[in-house]
Motif scaffolding. Structure first.
Motif, PDB file in Angstrom:
ATOM      1  N   THR A 282     -43.029  74.319  20.236  1.00 18.17           N
ATOM      2  CA  THR A 282     -42.502  75.436  21.345  1.00 18.17           C
ATOM      3  C   THR A 282     -40.960  74.610  21.579  1.00 18.17           C
ATOM      4  OG1 THR A 282     -44.170  73.256  22.395  1.00 18.17           O
ATOM      5  CG2 THR A 282     -45.252  75.974  22.135  1.00 18.17           C
ATOM      6  N   GLN A 283     -40.560  74.852  22.334  1.00 18.38           N
ATOM      7  CA  GLN A 283     -39.089  74.605  22.799  1.00 18.38           C
ATOM      8  C   GLN A 283     -38.220  75.226  24.341  1.00 18.38           C
ATOM      9  OE1 GLN A 283     -36.351  74.186  19.314  1.00 18.38           O
ATOM     10  NE2 GLN A 283     -34.455  74.032  20.180  1.00 18.38           N
ATOM     11  N   LYS A 284     -38.406  74.633  24.534  1.00 17.72           N
ATOM     12  CA  LYS A 284     -37.529  74.882  26.092  1.00 17.72           C
ATOM     13  C   LYS A 284     -35.977  75.065  25.803  1.00 17.72           C
ATOM     14  CE  LYS A 284     -41.291  73.438  29.340  1.00 17.72           C
ATOM     15  NZ  LYS A 284     -41.014  72.805  29.653  1.00 17.72           N
ATOM     16  N   VAL A 285     -35.319  76.399  26.731  1.00 20.08           N
ATOM     17  CA  VAL A 285     -33.895  76.808  26.829  1.00 20.08           C
ATOM     18  C   VAL A 285     -34.309  77.110  27.861  1.00 20.08           C
ATOM     19  CG1 VAL A 285     -34.879  78.765  25.345  1.00 20.08           C
ATOM     20  CG2 VAL A 285     -32.451  78.477  25.721  1.00 20.08           C
ATOM     21  N   VAL A 286     -32.357  77.225  28.188  1.00 17.15           N
ATOM     22  CA  VAL A 286     -31.875  77.530  29.545  1.00 17.15           C
ATOM     23  C   VAL A 286     -31.078  78.374  29.429  1.00 17.15           C
ATOM     24  CG1 VAL A 286     -30.910  76.610  31.130  1.00 17.15           C
ATOM     25  CG2 VAL A 286     -33.033  74.958  30.641  1.00 17.15           C
ATOM     26  N   ILE A 287     -30.763  79.395  29.938  1.00 15.00           N
ATOM     27  CA  ILE A 287     -30.339  81.061  30.099  1.00 15.00           C
ATOM     28  C   ILE A 287     -30.137  80.417  31.199  1.00 15.00           C
ATOM     29  CG2 ILE A 287     -30.506  82.827  29.577  1.00 15.00           C
ATOM     30  CD1 ILE A 287     -31.139  82.090  27.000  1.00 15.00           C
ATOM     31  N   THR A 288     -28.247  80.713  31.015  1.00 11.91           N
ATOM     32  CA  THR A 288     -27.368  81.370  32.486  1.00 11.91           C
ATOM     33  C   THR A 288     -26.715  82.620  32.073  1.00 11.91           C
ATOM     34  OG1 THR A 288     -25.415  80.522  31.298  1.00 11.91           O
ATOM     35  CG2 THR A 288     -25.967  79.150  32.511  1.00 11.91           C
ATOM     36  N   LYS A 289     -26.510  83.011  33.027  1.00  7.32           N
ATOM     37  CA  LYS A 289     -27.114  84.387  33.328  1.00  7.32           C
ATOM     38  C   LYS A 289     -24.845  84.937  32.840  1.00  7.32           C
ATOM     39  CE  LYS A 289     -24.594  88.499  36.924  1.00  7.32           C
ATOM     40  NZ  LYS A 289     -24.302  88.819  38.104  1.00  7.32           N
ATOM     41  N   GLY A 290     -25.803  85.797  31.617  1.00  8.12           N
ATOM     42  CA  GLY A 290     -24.385  86.999  30.535  1.00  8.12           C
ATOM     43  C   GLY A 290     -23.534  85.998  29.623  1.00  8.12           C
ATOM     44  N   GLN A 291     -24.989  84.716  29.038  1.00  8.69           N
ATOM     45  CA  GLN A 291     -24.089  83.992  28.093  1.00  8.69           C
ATOM     46  C   GLN A 291     -25.676  84.189  27.461  1.00  8.69           C
ATOM     47  OE1 GLN A 291     -21.660  81.848  28.161  1.00  8.69           O
ATOM     48  NE2 GLN A 291     -20.989  82.856  30.262  1.00  8.69           N
ATOM     49  N   GLU A 292     -24.902  83.478  26.035  1.00 10.35           N
ATOM     50  CA  GLU A 292     -25.539  82.994  24.711  1.00 10.35           C
ATOM     51  C   GLU A 292     -25.517  81.589  24.570  1.00 10.35           C
ATOM     52  OE1 GLU A 292     -24.968  85.557  20.970  1.00 10.35           O
ATOM     53  OE2 GLU A 292     -24.538  83.654  20.263  1.00 10.35           O
ATOM     54  N   ALA A 293     -27.161  80.624  24.182  1.00 13.54           N
ATOM     55  CA  ALA A 293     -27.769  80.209  24.125  1.00 13.54           C
ATOM     56  C   ALA A 293     -27.777  79.893  22.230  1.00 13.54           C
ATOM     57  CB  ALA A 293     -29.655  80.125  24.482  1.00 13.54           C
ATOM     58  N   GLN A 294     -27.451  78.558  21.532  1.00 13.78           N
ATOM     59  CA  GLN A 294     -27.711  78.487  20.479  1.00 13.78           C
ATOM     60  C   GLN A 294     -29.034  77.876  20.349  1.00 13.78           C
ATOM     61  OE1 GLN A 294     -24.327  78.723  18.604  1.00 13.78           O
ATOM     62  NE2 GLN A 294     -24.115  80.421  18.977  1.00 13.78           N
ATOM     63  N   VAL A 295     -29.959  77.908  19.650  1.00 12.99           N
ATOM     64  CA  VAL A 295     -30.881  76.884  19.125  1.00 12.99           C
ATOM     65  C   VAL A 295     -31.391  77.038  17.656  1.00 12.99           C
ATOM     66  CG1 VAL A 295     -31.757  76.984  22.150  1.00 12.99           C
ATOM     67  CG2 VAL A 295     -33.201  78.172  19.825  1.00 12.99           C
ATOM     68  N   THR A 296     -31.948  75.594  17.663  1.00 13.48           N
ATOM     69  CA  THR A 296     -32.086  75.406  16.321  1.00 13.48           C
ATOM     70  C   THR A 296     -34.080  74.753  16.601  1.00 13.48           C
ATOM     71  OG1 THR A 296     -30.115  74.778  15.703  1.00 13.48           O
ATOM     72  CG2 THR A 296     -32.262  74.171  14.042  1.00 13.48           C
ATOM     73  N   VAL A 297     -34.409  75.596  15.523  1.00 12.12           N
ATOM     74  CA  VAL A 297     -35.559  75.117  16.204  1.00 12.12           C
ATOM     75  C   VAL A 297     -36.751  74.904  14.562  1.00 12.12           C
ATOM     76  CG1 VAL A 297     -38.502  76.231  15.768  1.00 12.12           C
ATOM     77  CG2 VAL A 297     -36.317  77.551  17.392  1.00 12.12           C
ATOM     78  N   THR A 298     -37.244  73.696  14.079  1.00 14.64           N
ATOM     79  CA  THR A 298     -37.733  73.271  13.428  1.00 14.64           C
ATOM     80  C   THR A 298     -38.936  74.066  12.938  1.00 14.64           C
ATOM     81  OG1 THR A 298     -35.731  71.002  13.388  1.00 14.64           O
ATOM     82  CG2 THR A 298     -38.060  71.098  11.549  1.00 14.64           C
ATOM     83  N   LEU A 299     -39.169  73.618  11.592  1.00 16.54           N
ATOM     84  CA  LEU A 299     -41.279  74.364  11.508  1.00 16.54           C
ATOM     85  C   LEU A 299     -41.758  73.233  10.616  1.00 16.54           C
ATOM     86  CD1 LEU A 299     -43.852  75.972  11.349  1.00 16.54           C
ATOM     87  CD2 LEU A 299     -42.419  77.612  10.283  1.00 16.54           C
ATOM     88  N   ASP A 300     -42.546  71.660  10.605  1.00 11.40           N
ATOM     89  CA  ASP A 300     -42.973  70.931   9.732  1.00 11.40           C
ATOM     90  C   ASP A 300     -43.967  71.439   9.097  1.00 11.40           C
ATOM     91  OD1 ASP A 300     -43.277  69.115   8.380  1.00 11.40           O
ATOM     92  OD2 ASP A 300     -42.945  67.393  10.016  1.00 11.40           O
TER      93      ASP A 300
END
Length: 200
Positions: free
Chosen positions: A173-191
Motif C-alpha cells: 500500500t502507498q499514499k498518493v495525493v491527486i490535485t485537480k486535473g493533474q497527473e501524479a507519478q508514483v513508483t511502487v516496489t513489490l518485494d
C-alpha cells in the motif's frame, strides 16, 4: 462539482448500498428515494450511460456527511445535497519487483481507494492491471488523498479445482495525493521476499 443539470447527465441514479431502492435524478438535479429501512445508509451514484460522474461530497442541511445518513423511520430525511464531479486526475505508475521474479501467468493489479469512503458500497475509485513492463495508469480521479494497493493474482486454471497458493506476496500500500486535473507519478516496489503471513 455540481448536480446533473443537462439531459446527457440525467442518466445518473442514486441508490443505497444496503437496500434495493433507487431514484432517477431529474434534469433539475432533484431526487427522492422512498422505502429506505431504518439504520445508517450510504449513497452511491450509478451511471446508466457510462458517464464519469462520481460523488465528491454529501451534505445534509449544509453539514458534510462522511459517515452515512441515519434514517430513524420516524421522519422524512430532507435537505440532502449530493455534489457530483467529473474526475480529471490521473495516477501513472511504475512497479519495481525485487527479491525474485513473479511466476509465469501471475498478474499484478493496482487499486486506488479514496481516504474518505462516502460511497459505502464500493470505495474503489479506480483500478488498473500492470502491464508486462510494470506500468499502470488509473484515470478519472477526483482531487484528494488516495491509498494505492498493489496485489498479485496467480493464474487460474478453469479446468482444475482451486488450489491453496503458497508464498503469496504480501499486498503493498502507498499514499498518493491527486490535485485537480493533474497527473501524479508514483513508483511502487513489490518485494517478493515479503510473504503474506495469512497465506499458510
Amino acid at each position: 462539482h455540481s448536480p446533473p443539470a443537462s439531459p446527457d447527465e440525467a442518466g445518473e441514479h442514486m441508490g443505497f448500498a444496503m437496500a434495493p431502492v433507487a431514484s432517477r435524478i431529474g434534469i433539475d438535479g432533484a431526487f427522492s428515494i422512498k422505502g429506505v429501512r431504518p439504520g445508517k445508509v450510504t449513497i452511491q451514484a450509478l451511471s446508466m450511460t457510462g458517464g464519469g460522474l462520481k460523488i465528491s461530497r454529501i451534505e445534509r442541511g449544509g453539514v458534510e456527511m462522511t459517515d452515512g445518513i441515519v434514517v430513524t423511520g420516524r421522519e422524512d430525511i430532507a435537505g440532502v445535497r449530493i455534489v457530483l464531479g467529473k474526475g480529471s486526475g490521473k495516477i501513472r505508475g511504475q512497479v519495481q519487483v525485487t527479491g525474485g521474479a513473479l511466476p509465469d501467468g501471475w498478474r499484478m493489479m493496482v487499486t486506488a481507494r479514496g481516504e474518505k469512503n462516502i460511497v459505502g458500497f464500493d470505495s474503489s475509485a479506480g483500478y488498473a492491471e500492470v502491464d508486462g513492463k510494470g506500468r499502470f495508469v488509473i484515470e478519472g480521479l477526483l482531487p484528494g488523498e488516495y491509498e494505492l494497493m498493489l496485489s498479485v493474482q496467480p493464474e487460474i486454471n478453469p479446468n482444475s479445482p482451486p488450489q491453496p497458493v503458497q508464498n503469496m506476496p504480501a499486498p503493498v500500500t502507498q499514499k498518493v495525493v491527486i490535485t485537480k486535473g493533474q497527473e501524479a507519478q508514483v513508483t511502487v516496489t513489490l518485494d517478493l521476499s515479503k510473504k503474506n503471513r495469512e497465506e499458510k
